[in-house]
Write an enzyme that holds these catalytic residues in place. Structure first.
Site, mmCIF file in Angstrom:
data_model
loop_
_atom_site.group_PDB
_atom_site.id
_atom_site.type_symbol
_atom_site.label_atom_id
_atom_site.label_comp_id
_atom_site.label_asym_id
_atom_site.label_seq_id
_atom_site.Cartn_x
_atom_site.Cartn_y
_atom_site.Cartn_z
ATOM 1 N N ASP A 4 0.790 -1.241 0.000
ATOM 2 C CA ASP A 4 0.000 0.000 0.000
ATOM 3 C C ASP A 4 0.817 1.284 0.000
ATOM 4 O O ASP A 4 0.331 2.327 0.417
ATOM 5 C CB ASP A 4 -0.917 -0.011 1.232
ATOM 6 C CG ASP A 4 -0.133 -0.283 2.510
ATOM 7 O OD1 ASP A 4 1.093 -0.067 2.511
ATOM 8 O OD2 ASP A 4 -0.754 -0.706 3.506
ATOM 9 N N GLU A 14 -0.190 -9.115 -0.893
ATOM 10 C CA GLU A 14 -0.746 -8.546 0.347
ATOM 11 C C GLU A 14 -1.992 -7.720 0.017
ATOM 12 O O GLU A 14 -2.106 -6.540 0.362
ATOM 13 C CB GLU A 14 0.286 -7.715 1.124
ATOM 14 C CG GLU A 14 -0.097 -7.514 2.581
ATOM 15 C CD GLU A 14 0.941 -6.744 3.397
ATOM 16 O OE1 GLU A 14 0.839 -5.510 3.485
ATOM 17 O OE2 GLU A 14 1.848 -7.382 3.956
ATOM 18 N N GLU A 36 -2.150 5.057 2.954
ATOM 19 C CA GLU A 36 -2.129 3.645 2.557
ATOM 20 C C GLU A 36 -3.499 3.043 2.288
ATOM 21 O O GLU A 36 -3.647 2.190 1.404
ATOM 22 C CB GLU A 36 -1.393 2.816 3.622
ATOM 23 C CG GLU A 36 0.108 3.061 3.704
ATOM 24 C CD GLU A 36 0.496 4.290 4.517
ATOM 25 O OE1 GLU A 36 -0.409 4.971 5.055
ATOM 26 O OE2 GLU A 36 1.707 4.589 4.609
ATOM 27 N N HIS A 74 6.531 5.354 13.013
ATOM 28 C CA HIS A 74 6.884 6.124 11.814
ATOM 29 C C HIS A 74 5.708 6.624 10.991
ATOM 30 O O HIS A 74 5.879 7.401 10.055
ATOM 31 C CB HIS A 74 7.762 5.260 10.887
ATOM 32 C CG HIS A 74 7.003 4.160 10.201
ATOM 33 N ND1 HIS A 74 6.353 4.345 9.004
ATOM 34 C CD2 HIS A 74 6.773 2.881 10.553
ATOM 35 C CE1 HIS A 74 5.773 3.219 8.647
ATOM 36 N NE2 HIS A 74 5.996 2.308 9.569
ATOM 37 N N ARG A 116 2.707 8.284 8.942
ATOM 38 C CA ARG A 116 2.398 9.687 8.626
ATOM 39 C C ARG A 116 1.208 10.214 9.425
ATOM 40 O O ARG A 116 1.202 11.368 9.839
ATOM 41 C CB ARG A 116 2.101 9.854 7.126
ATOM 42 C CG ARG A 116 3.344 10.096 6.298
ATOM 43 C CD ARG A 116 3.044 10.153 4.813
ATOM 44 N NE ARG A 116 4.282 9.898 4.073
ATOM 45 C CZ ARG A 116 4.975 10.837 3.423
ATOM 46 N NH1 ARG A 116 4.557 12.070 3.394
ATOM 47 N NH2 ARG A 116 6.075 10.515 2.777
ATOM 48 N N HIS A 133 13.400 5.287 12.528
ATOM 49 C CA HIS A 133 13.225 5.422 11.070
ATOM 50 C C HIS A 133 14.023 6.644 10.587
ATOM 51 O O HIS A 133 14.135 7.640 11.301
ATOM 52 C CB HIS A 133 11.726 5.610 10.816
ATOM 53 C CG HIS A 133 11.302 5.522 9.381
ATOM 54 N ND1 HIS A 133 11.652 6.459 8.440
ATOM 55 C CD2 HIS A 133 10.531 4.623 8.726
ATOM 56 C CE1 HIS A 133 11.120 6.138 7.271
ATOM 57 N NE2 HIS A 133 10.439 5.019 7.418
HETATM 58 C C1 UD1 Z 1 6.752 4.757 3.564
HETATM 59 C C2 UD1 Z 1 5.339 4.310 3.166
HETATM 60 C C3 UD1 Z 1 4.659 3.626 4.331
HETATM 61 C C4 UD1 Z 1 5.513 2.522 4.906
HETATM 62 C C5 UD1 Z 1 6.888 3.063 5.225
HETATM 63 C C6 UD1 Z 1 7.775 1.934 5.688
HETATM 64 C C7 UD1 Z 1 4.197 5.771 1.565
HETATM 65 C C8 UD1 Z 1 3.268 6.907 1.381
HETATM 66 N N1 UD1 Z 1 4.531 5.474 2.826
HETATM 67 O O1 UD1 Z 1 6.619 5.771 4.554
HETATM 68 O O2 UD1 Z 1 3.439 3.078 3.875
HETATM 69 O O3 UD1 Z 1 4.910 2.047 6.075
HETATM 70 O O4 UD1 Z 1 7.461 3.652 4.051
HETATM 71 O O5 UD1 Z 1 8.896 2.390 6.347
HETATM 72 O O6 UD1 Z 1 4.592 5.168 0.603
HETATM 73 N N2 UD1 Z 1 14.472 8.205 4.363
HETATM 74 C C9 UD1 Z 1 15.836 8.161 4.259
HETATM 75 N N3 UD1 Z 1 16.402 6.954 3.938
HETATM 76 C C10 UD1 Z 1 15.689 5.823 3.736
HETATM 77 C C11 UD1 Z 1 14.298 5.892 3.883
HETATM 78 C C12 UD1 Z 1 13.694 7.103 4.171
HETATM 79 O O7 UD1 Z 1 16.521 9.132 4.431
HETATM 80 O O8 UD1 Z 1 16.263 4.768 3.468
HETATM 81 C C13 UD1 Z 1 13.845 9.512 4.720
HETATM 82 C C14 UD1 Z 1 13.789 10.505 3.547
HETATM 83 O O9 UD1 Z 1 14.021 11.799 4.032
HETATM 84 C C15 UD1 Z 1 12.315 10.394 3.106
HETATM 85 C C16 UD1 Z 1 11.618 10.135 4.430
HETATM 86 O O10 UD1 Z 1 12.494 9.275 5.118
HETATM 87 O O11 UD1 Z 1 11.898 11.566 2.473
HETATM 88 C C17 UD1 Z 1 10.231 9.537 4.348
HETATM 89 O O12 UD1 Z 1 10.208 8.423 3.461
HETATM 90 P P1 UD1 Z 1 8.850 8.088 2.636
HETATM 91 O O13 UD1 Z 1 9.103 6.892 1.802
HETATM 92 O O14 UD1 Z 1 8.338 9.308 1.996
HETATM 93 O O15 UD1 Z 1 7.775 7.753 3.773
HETATM 94 P P2 UD1 Z 1 7.799 6.739 4.963
HETATM 95 O O16 UD1 Z 1 7.302 7.473 6.154
HETATM 96 O O17 UD1 Z 1 9.079 6.009 5.036
HETATM 97 N N1 UDP Z 2 12.397 -3.441 10.266
HETATM 98 C C1 UDP Z 2 13.770 -3.562 10.174
HETATM 99 N N2 UDP Z 2 14.572 -2.683 10.856
HETATM 100 C C2 UDP Z 2 14.065 -1.694 11.630
HETATM 101 C C3 UDP Z 2 12.645 -1.550 11.702
HETATM 102 C C4 UDP Z 2 11.836 -2.440 10.999
HETATM 103 O O1 UDP Z 2 14.269 -4.458 9.503
HETATM 104 O O2 UDP Z 2 14.847 -0.947 12.233
HETATM 105 C C5 UDP Z 2 11.541 -4.382 9.527
HETATM 106 C C6 UDP Z 2 10.485 -5.105 10.344
HETATM 107 O O3 UDP Z 2 10.980 -6.280 10.919
HETATM 108 C C7 UDP Z 2 9.396 -5.363 9.315
HETATM 109 C C8 UDP Z 2 9.498 -4.180 8.392
HETATM 110 O O4 UDP Z 2 10.802 -3.631 8.581
HETATM 111 O O5 UDP Z 2 9.693 -6.520 8.541
HETATM 112 C C9 UDP Z 2 8.446 -3.176 8.749
HETATM 113 O O6 UDP Z 2 8.729 -1.965 8.125
HETATM 114 P P1 UDP Z 2 8.111 -0.590 8.566
HETATM 115 O O7 UDP Z 2 7.713 -0.653 9.994
HETATM 116 O O8 UDP Z 2 9.061 0.455 8.131
HETATM 117 O O9 UDP Z 2 6.820 -0.472 7.621
HETATM 118 P P2 UDP Z 2 5.319 -1.003 7.727
HETATM 119 O O10 UDP Z 2 5.347 -2.483 7.946
HETATM 120 O O11 UDP Z 2 4.662 -0.248 8.828
HETATM 121 O O12 UDP Z 2 4.743 -0.613 6.415
#
Ligand code: UD1
Ligand code: UDP
Length: 382
Positions: free
Chosen positions: A98, A120, A134, A210, A212, A243
């Protein structure tokens, strides 16, 4: 006979953890030509998963930027996918869950008239704003997809209520397939803070947060409750891999820095995360994936959200909704930390989400759909 060209598309950490085992399953079967495109909506957190599973993407759109907006992610994915799909012309595009990558990946395949498989599928809260964005992403992908791989019977029921009954397969969640390859009896963590924790005599609480829809006041409430818990229960150690989102980093450090028993650490790689979860006392999280993994490991989970699209483990008794108000979170966690009976009621293994064979069933279902298998795949739980 022609091979079936299947492209997996994903971009964030959880999609990678749940799609990597499937990409590897497809790659080892002769009936498929498997390719993989990552959008890199996440960068470091994605690369860590790719390394661990030894998966090398064929295409990398490299779209991540700091504090990226939903519109930018979607637009960059759509633009990037065009040339990839024109070049590879897959018979099927597989997306997961999602996220913005999921939605854009499915939409792009649709624009190119390529069938879509949704891994999923069928999770719903029926609240448009939670989880945001999502809930709407997965509904839109449900409308686009031709094949729907549902983790549970309840997910399949949700799709049936939307009149989606064709191409629906009950497979279990691929996260359980991943989990079965990562947890081991003896594990050395890269970070000595984790090696030196006394998992037997102390109560280690694993925290992640984490989402939104929790940005702002809800996240501040959660952090305040966590600090109160650490103060009120000297036997606890809170481990919180934060995160990389700058929004989350800021609020976590603001509220939780400087406490001797609150450990704010960098995101863990997936093997470290699963092994930490297997050793901890309690999980407090707003993550989707953790709600599926912790029950399989027999760990109680307090969900830091107002709702969940994963009611199965709530029904099994291992997950409770704690909400996003400071007092309610504090009270619910306090009860588990001070009342052994309450804790024991939750601390038992439950596997409503899978049995480790989801990837095999999905690959079988695709082969069957394309006429390369005579029997439909077995169903999860059936
Ligand atoms: C995204 C997904 C969410 C999922 C989450 C898992 C959307 C809208 N949201 O949210 O459904 O649960 O990922 O973690 O798709 N960043 C880094 N390095 C990384 C990853 C992220 O620096 O490796 C920082 C960046 O500044 C980025 C911010 O995190 O802009 C947010 O990342 P983004 O993918 O926009 O949203 P998430 O909150 O991670
Ligand atoms: N996870 C990880 N390292 C971390 C936090 C989460 O490997 O520091 C793994 C966790 O075990 C799970 C997945 O990331 O498999 C969940 O991701 P996240 O919570 O970012 O996203 P969501 O499941 O809420 O979409």
């Amino acid at each position: 006979m022609n091979v079936i060209k299947v492209m997996t598309v994903f971009g964030t950490r959880p999609e990678a953890i749940k799609m990597a085992p499937l990409a590897l399953e497809l790659a080892k079967r002769p009936e498929f030509e498997a390719t993989c495109c990552v959008t890199a909506q996440h960068r470091e957190m994605l690369d860590s998963v790719l390394d661990i599973f030894g998966l090398k993407p064929d295409y990398d759109l490299n779209i991540m930027e700091p504090r990226q907006t939903l519109s930018t992610i979607t637009a960059k994915c759509l633009n990037g996918m065009d040339s990839v799909l024109e070049e590879t012309t897959p018979d099927l595009v597989l997306v997961h869950g999602d996220t913005s990558t999921t939605f854009a990946g499915a939409l792009s395949a649709f624009y190119h008239k390529i069938p879509v498989g949704h891994v999923e599928a069928g999770l719903r809260t029926y609240d448009k704003w939670s989880p945001y964005p999502e809930e709407i992403n997965r509904k839109l992908v449900g409308a686009i997809a031709d094949l729907h791989f549902c983790p549970t019977a309840a997910n399949r029921g949700n799709l049936a209520r939307e009149n989606i009954t064709k191409g629906v397969f009950l497979t279990g969640n691929t996260v359980i397939d991943a989990l079965q390859t990562t947890v081991v009896k003896r594990f050395a963590f890269a970070d000595n803070v984790l090696n030196n924790l006394d998992y037997v005599n102390r109560k280690v609480i694993l925290v992640t947060c984490h989402r939104r829809e929790n940005y702002g006041q809800p996240m501040a409430n959660i952090m305040t409750a966590l600090r109160r818990l650490a103060d009120a229960f000297p036997e606890t150690e809170l481990v919180y891999p934060v995160h990389l989102s700058p929004v989350v980093q800021e609020v976590a450090h603001k509220h939780l820095d400087g406490h001797p028993r609150i450990h704010l650490i960098a995101p863990l790689d997936v093997r470290e995360m699963h092994n930490l979860m297997a050793r901890c006392h309690l999980v407090m999280t707003d993550s989707g994936g953790l709600q599926e993994e912790a029950p399989a490991l027999g760990k109680p989970v307090l969900v830091l959200r107002k709702e969940t699209e994963r009611p199965e483990a709530v029904a099994a008794g291992t997950v409770r909704l704690a909400g996003v108000e400071e007092e309610a979170i504090f009270q619910m966690a306090s009860q588990l930390l001070s009342n052994q009976n309450e804790y024991d009621k939750m601390a038992h293994a439950a596997n409503p989400y899978g049995d480790g064979r989801a990837c095999r069933r999905i690959a079988d279902a695709i082969a069957w759909h394309f006429g390369r298998r005579e029997t439909p795949p077995e169903q999860f739980g059936g």
